[in-house]
Design an enzyme around this catalytic site. Structure first.
Site, mmCIF file in Angstrom:
data_model
loop_
_atom_site.group_PDB
_atom_site.id
_atom_site.type_symbol
_atom_site.label_atom_id
_atom_site.label_comp_id
_atom_site.label_asym_id
_atom_site.label_seq_id
_atom_site.Cartn_x
_atom_site.Cartn_y
_atom_site.Cartn_z
ATOM 1 N N LYS A 53 31.222 97.946 37.840
ATOM 2 C CA LYS A 53 30.968 97.166 39.056
ATOM 3 C C LYS A 53 30.795 95.677 38.732
ATOM 4 C CE LYS A 53 29.270 101.276 41.289
ATOM 5 N NZ LYS A 53 28.182 102.164 41.690
ATOM 6 N N GLN A 97 21.946 102.617 42.013
ATOM 7 C CA GLN A 97 22.846 103.576 41.369
ATOM 8 C C GLN A 97 22.252 104.985 41.487
ATOM 9 O OE1 GLN A 97 25.863 102.881 40.172
ATOM 10 N NE2 GLN A 97 26.286 104.939 39.448
ATOM 11 N N ASP A 120 26.425 99.749 49.769
ATOM 12 C CA ASP A 120 26.938 101.120 49.678
ATOM 13 C C ASP A 120 27.100 101.791 51.030
ATOM 14 O OD1 ASP A 120 27.605 102.113 47.198
ATOM 15 O OD2 ASP A 120 25.538 102.530 46.622
HETATM 16 N N1 GUE Z 1 24.747 104.106 44.781
HETATM 17 C C1 GUE Z 1 25.846 104.638 44.264
HETATM 18 N N2 GUE Z 1 27.058 104.253 44.734
HETATM 19 C C2 GUE Z 1 28.195 104.776 44.203
HETATM 20 O O1 GUE Z 1 29.313 104.428 44.633
HETATM 21 C C3 GUE Z 1 28.086 105.735 43.147
HETATM 22 C C4 GUE Z 1 26.810 106.094 42.704
HETATM 23 N N3 GUE Z 1 25.721 105.540 43.269
HETATM 24 N N4 GUE Z 1 26.657 107.000 41.711
HETATM 25 C C5 GUE Z 1 27.767 107.597 41.059
HETATM 26 C C6 GUE Z 1 29.027 107.626 41.903
HETATM 27 C C7 GUE Z 1 30.285 107.750 41.103
HETATM 28 N N5 GUE Z 1 31.018 106.513 41.331
HETATM 29 C C8 GUE Z 1 32.144 106.140 40.631
HETATM 30 C C9 GUE Z 1 32.641 104.861 40.673
HETATM 31 C C10 GUE Z 1 33.740 104.486 39.921
HETATM 32 C C11 GUE Z 1 34.365 105.380 39.103
HETATM 33 C C12 GUE Z 1 35.512 104.941 38.274
HETATM 34 O O2 GUE Z 1 35.933 103.799 38.346
HETATM 35 N N6 GUE Z 1 36.078 105.805 37.419
HETATM 36 C C13 GUE Z 1 37.176 105.507 36.539
HETATM 37 C C14 GUE Z 1 36.972 106.150 35.186
HETATM 38 C C15 GUE Z 1 35.708 105.731 34.519
HETATM 39 C C16 GUE Z 1 35.365 106.666 33.363
HETATM 40 O O3 GUE Z 1 36.171 106.783 32.441
HETATM 41 O O4 GUE Z 1 34.286 107.279 33.453
HETATM 42 C C17 GUE Z 1 38.455 106.063 37.131
HETATM 43 O O5 GUE Z 1 38.357 106.955 37.995
HETATM 44 O O6 GUE Z 1 39.524 105.645 36.739
HETATM 45 C C18 GUE Z 1 33.909 106.667 39.070
HETATM 46 C C19 GUE Z 1 32.811 107.041 39.839
HETATM 47 C C20 GUE Z 1 30.307 105.718 42.159
HETATM 48 N N7 GUE Z 1 29.179 106.325 42.554
#
Ligand code: GUE
Length: 294
Positions: A53, A97, A120
Site C-alpha cells: 500500500k 489492517q 476502506d
Molecule cells: N483493512 C484492510 N483492508 C484490506 O483491503 C485488507 C485487509 N485489511 N487485510 C487483508 C486483506 C487482503 N488484501 C490484499 C491486498 C493486496 C493483495 C495483493 O496485492 N496481492 C498480490 C500478491 C502479494 C503476495 O505475493 O502476497 C497479488 O495478488 O498479486 C492481496 C491481498 C487486502 N486486505
C-alpha cells in the site's frame, strides 16, 4: 478454449496513472492527500500487504504514514492510535489492517474511524451508505476489493447488467458488500450470496455468468463447476509454506483447470489483489477531491 486473463497488475497500473494526474491537480489546488496504515502485530502476510500500500502511494504521489504497533498493544493503545489518526491534519484517509490480533474487537475499532477518513469503506456509516446508495447519488468510499472486482470486469467489458453472479463467501471485506454493490442500480446483476452452509454449492456456481470466490479454501472451485464462458474471479488467498524452507506460495480458491472452461479468469496472485490496492488509493484521492467541493 482458454480464458482471457483479467490482468489485475496491468489494470491497476492504468488506474494508478490516471490517479497520478488527479493528484497533481489536487496539489495545484493546495490539497495534499495522505494515507496512513495502522498495523498491529507482526503477521508476515499483513506486513507485506501494508508495504504494498505504501509503494502504491509513492507511485501515485500521495503522502503515506505507517503506524506499526507491537503484537502486545492493548485495545486502549489501538483506540489511542485511531484517535490520533482522526485528528491528524496530514492524514486524509487511513486503514486499520485486518485481521487484528486475537483479543481485539475489530468491529468496535472500525466504528471509531472518522467516516470521512475511512479509506476502506468499512465504517458502519459507509457500509450503511452502500445499502442506502442504490440510486448511486450518495458519495461514500466503497470497500476496496468489491470496487476492484467491478472495475476489473468493467475494463474488460464483461457484461454485468442482468447477469447471474454467484459470490462464494459472505465476509465483511468482500462477499457481503460485493452482493450489495452488484445489485445497485446501474450494475443491476442478480446475485446469489453463498457460504459454508449453502446446499449444493457446485449447482449454484454452475448457473453463474460471473463467479467470485472469496473464502480461502484452496482450489475449491473446480472446472466442472463452471459454466463454459463464465467470468471467474479468484479472490481467496491461502499461504502455504514452501517445501524445505523454500519460498511460500499462494493458493487461490479456483482450481487452475478452470482456465480451460471459463471465458475470463482473474489469476491469483496478479488479479484482484493489485486492484484492491489501487481502489484504496482511489478512495483517498476521491475523498480529497470531495473535500474541495464540500
Ligand atoms: N483493512 C484492510 N483492508 C484490506 O483491503 C485488507 C485487509 N485489511 N487485510 C487483508 C486483506 C487482503 N488484501 C490484499 C491486498 C493486496 C493483495 C495483493 O496485492 N496481492 C498480490 C500478491 C502479494 C503476495 O505475493 O502476497 C497479488 O495478488 O498479486 C492481496 C491481498 C487486502 N486486505
Amino acid at each position: 478454449m482458454t480464458a482471457i486473463t483479467l490482468d489485475g497488475v496491468a489494470t491497476a497500473t492504468a488506474l494508478k496513472s490516471e490517479l497520478r494526474d488527479r493528484v497533481v491537480a489536487l496539489r495545484a489546488q493546495g490539497v495534499v492527500p495522505g494515507l496512513a496504515t495502522l498495523l498491529v502485530g507482526d503477521d508476515p502476510g499483513s506486513r507485506l500487504y501494508v508495504a504494498g500500500k505504501h509503494k502504491d502511494c509513492a507511485e501515485v504521489g500521495i503522502e503515506s504514514l505507517r503506524i506499526d504497533l507491537p503484537g502486545s498493544a492493548t485495545s486502549a493503545d489501538v483506540r489511542a492510535a485511531i484517535k490520533d489518526l482522526n485528528s491528524s491534519r496530514e492524514v486524509t484517509g487511513y486503514i486499520i489492517q485486518l485481521p487484528l490480533p486475537v483479543g481485539h474487537n475489530e468491529n468496535a475499532m472500525l466504528e471509531l474511524i472518522d467516516p470521512a477518513k475511512d479509506a476502506d469503506g468499512l465504517h458502519p456509516t459507509n457500509l450503511g451508505r452502500l445499502v442506502l446508495g442504490i440510486e448511486g447519488n450518495l458519495r461514500s468510499p466503497l470497500p476496496c476489493t468489491p470496487a476492484g472486482i467491478v472495475e476489473l470486469l468493467r475494463r474488460y467489458s464483461v457484461p454485468i447488467v442482468g447477469q447471474k453472479v454467484v459470490v462464494v463467501g459472505r465476509g465483511l471485506t468482500v462477499g457481503r458488500p460485493l452482493g450489495l454493490l452488484f445489485t445497485r442500480k446501474g450494475l443491476d446483476a442478480t446475485v446469489t450470496l453463498t457460504h459454508s452452509r449453502t446446499v449444493d454449492l457446485a449447482g449454484e456456481v454452475r448457473r453463474a455468468d460471473i463467479v467470485v470466490a472469496a473464502v480461502g479454501v484452496p482450489h475449491l472451485i473446480e472446472a466442472d463447476w463452471v459454466k463454459p464462458g463464465a467470468a471467474v474471479l479468484d479472490v481467496g488467498i491461502t499461504r502455504v509454506a514452501g517445501v524445505d524452507g523454500g519460498k511460500s506460495r499462494l493458493l487461490g480458491d479456483v482450481h487452475p483447470d478452470v482456465a480451460s472452461v471459463a471465458g475470463y479468469l482473474s489469476p491469483n496472485p496478479r488479479g484482484v489483489g493489485p486492484m484492491t490496492r489501487a481502489m484504496l488509493v482511489s478512495n483517498v484521492v476521491k475523498a480529497a477531491e470531495q473535500s474541495l467541493t464540500a
